[in-house]
Design an enzyme around this catalytic site. Sequence first.
Site, PDB file in Angstrom:
ATOM      1  N   GLU B 126      -0.359  -0.270   0.328  1.00  0.00           N
ATOM      2  CA  GLU B 126       0.264   0.486  -0.761  1.00  0.00           C
ATOM      3  C   GLU B 126       0.370   1.972  -0.417  1.00  0.00           C
ATOM      4  OE1 GLU B 126       1.602  -0.650  -3.889  1.00  0.00           O
ATOM      5  OE2 GLU B 126       2.368   1.353  -3.556  1.00  0.00           O
ATOM      6  N   VAL B 129       3.557   4.045   1.566  1.00  0.00           N
ATOM      7  CA  VAL B 129       4.820   4.528   1.003  1.00  0.00           C
ATOM      8  C   VAL B 129       4.575   5.198  -0.347  1.00  0.00           C
ATOM      9  CG1 VAL B 129       7.166   3.929   0.299  1.00  0.00           C
ATOM     10  CG2 VAL B 129       6.031   2.591   2.080  1.00  0.00           C
ATOM     11  N   ASP B 198       9.369  10.430   9.040  1.00  0.00           N
ATOM     12  CA  ASP B 198       8.426   9.896   8.055  1.00  0.00           C
ATOM     13  C   ASP B 198       9.181   9.062   7.014  1.00  0.00           C
ATOM     14  OD1 ASP B 198       5.680  10.183   6.482  1.00  0.00           O
ATOM     15  OD2 ASP B 198       7.286  10.703   5.073  1.00  0.00           O
ATOM     16  N   LYS B 202       9.103   4.823   6.131  1.00  0.00           N
ATOM     17  CA  LYS B 202       8.957   4.269   4.781  1.00  0.00           C
ATOM     18  C   LYS B 202      10.175   3.436   4.394  1.00  0.00           C
ATOM     19  CE  LYS B 202       5.986   8.132   3.481  1.00  0.00           C
ATOM     20  NZ  LYS B 202       6.017   9.547   3.018  1.00  0.00           N
TER      21      LYS B 202
END
Lengths: 430, 430
Positions: B126, B129, B198, B202
């Site tokens: 969890e 992201v 980044d 995600k």
Amino acid sequence: MKEVRIGLLGAGTVGSQVARILSEQNRELSERAGANLVLSGVAVRDVSKTREGIDPALITDDIERVIQEADLVIELMGGMEPARSAMLAALNQGKTVVTGNKAVLAAHGPELNEAAEAHDASLYFEAAVAGAVPVVYGLRESLAGDRINQVLGIVNGTTNFILDQMTTQGWSYEQALKVAQDLGYAEADPSADVEGHDAAAKCAILASLAFHTRVSIADVPTKGITDITAEDIEQAREAGYAVKLLAKAQRVLVDGVEQIALGVEPTLVPLTHPLAGINGPYNAIVLETEFAGRLMFYGAGAGGAPTASAVLSDVVAGAGHIAHGGHAPRESVYADLPICEPGKVLSSLQVRLEVSQQIGALAQVVQAYQEGGVSVASVRQPPVGDQEDQATLIISTHRATKNQHDDILAVLAKSPLVHKIASVMSVEEG
Amino acid sequence: MKEVRIGLLGAGTVGSQVARILSEQNRELSERAGANLVLSGVAVRDVSKTREGIDPALITDDIERVIQEADLVIELMGGMEPARSAMLAALNQGKTVVTGNKAVLAAHGPELNEAAEAHDASLYFEAAVAGAVPVVYGLRESLAGDRINQVLGIVNGTTNFILDQMTTQGWSYEQALKVAQDLGYAEADPSADVEGHDAAAKCAILASLAFHTRVSIADVPTKGITDITAEDIEQAREAGYAVKLLAKAQRVLVDGVEQIALGVEPTLVPLTHPLAGINGPYNAIVLETEFAGRLMFYGAGAGGAPTASAVLSDVVAGAGHIAHGGHAPRESVYADLPICEPGKVLSSLQVRLEVSQQIGALAQVVQAYQEGGVSVASVRQPPVGDQEDQATLIISTHRATKNQHDDILAVLAKSPLVHKIASVMSVEEG
């Protein structure tokens, strides 16, 4: 893949959508569950009615048989009985139950949860609060590592739509209700929505999950939107607020004891608050948490397809557990916090008074607040029209208990200089 | 209650918060898990450093030992190695792994998921992201009954903060980056954030979950915010848009085949869109689903405490399964959709050109679009200052493939009447 037999109780708006999607998307849903999902029976009240998309051979009015033949029971009959008995029967047989029935959960949640635990069964109810907005999963599972301090939600789309129309169209409550009924957003008898009972049931469910404590609908002081006038909304807007019917549950410290303060009531929400921007029939829930800070969930709160989406997510989870082990999260009530006495709940109020123009009305009102020990944050006197003998005073208070507020309002109601207490509304800050 | 031993790998910003909360809230977290949570070891690189709130006897640099002695391993070392090997080792020993490591997941997710499945282990992520915003739970579990059509997210707080400061303060990119660094929102080497990597990691993770298909970071065409100017933002605002770095994943039909279109890029978002209002270092993810319609999740996307909250929710879930049976949801890749070739992804663009004032520049530009087969929605020519020999043209196109757009931009770049292609930005409608 293992087969999971699904019994559906009720084939109304949501139930028929569930049956449709279960058929149309069967391969995808089965893949996600890791189990072959098979609709094994559909119990309805009126078997003579044609149900499009449902195999007539599955339709029966025998609820017991549908339960017995299923591994997983979807309860979408609504209302108290026979829904409650049917769910209990299924859980007592160790079956998985998926329901959207907020009324039964908010009144008989403990009984259902105990039956689930005693018989190693599972109870899922994502659809009971805010349609497909996954706030039940959120509180029950995805935020289990955090500590929830407050739940603030727009959880009734009907009232949000009505308030929204009153705001944007300048309509009266009655006009907006009529439109909501014409559009199918409000029922012919709208009382469950407009009097706040639907929101109160959801408030109880959310508070139970957030605070690991049993909360029943009877614990939730509830006020609906039927007294809200177009003038309330206009004056709120001028002061920088939107009027929203909020379900509130908060961890509070009263008399040195951690407690849960609850309530459903029309509330002034600053226009900068994320809930102020939630329009139309949408729902949104803001959680204030210890570590994650503020979180918001937003989406369609009602309607056949969104509610069916929530039901089917529970079906996938439940069928997955039936096929591969595990069960729904158990009722978590270890915290067992007391419910704060309503009179002791703190809030800031905005009070609109119609007063005599006579010199001294303002002074008398301010004195009543002073003697009642409630600090006044501001007093405004909006310009009035041609009514020379009457003025309006809008008083904003700092936080005080409901008892303190009520005492002062009782004093004001008796004053000959106060013609009318036109509106009393809670204010949510920040 | 059964004891679940927890090994922590990494005690930086997030790891130290996890250790602190695990200690301070131990009773509550254990109650929720239905298991007694015990920190059994903490592996760090530098054992000589004092770690406040962590029992020194637990601290070691022996990663393998910490894994061996634990039932559940929390990986918060960050970076590729030794994080990847440590997670693999834990999963191969059948342990539960909780991680926030988006880089490893986006590059080596399949390997980890296969190890989890092969050894009846569990993998939770969890925190990888959007910090505590429970979108991984949302996609993995709470929306399993629906069909996701689009994921659109602000998933990098650093770039959102920078763009926000450029918008509200009128700062240049460099100025805003400097402030973000001073406030600790951006790292000394900001490239992973500002170049979009980044967000791309995600995006890959979210797309894998949403579309039940393996998606790697290598599949995500990525463009960062380093070229965005204050002028881009100002002109966007004048046209009714906010500039946001969006992670996008969409189910598309190309050449008659259902595919996934992916991308991370600065995008013009209409000011009326819910993502336009997400300010500062916050994250938000909008999901467009078949049945539930539009859902939004919003909250703090980074920071020690919010990320720790996400990690601990996974710890509670994982420990619950260790104590009572079941496991994390398995990787769901049954759909196995192809990734759409980047050149075939459709989008509307807004292109800002500096052109010669000479009569014919506008005509030539319009002709290039016509010949390239891309429909022009509007052309604006904002008033310019004293540069008599130069004008600005802002062209908004209808939807076309990236290849079509690129071909036209190549033609324009060669035209003597076009001095500069000042900005090219994707537009998100509705």
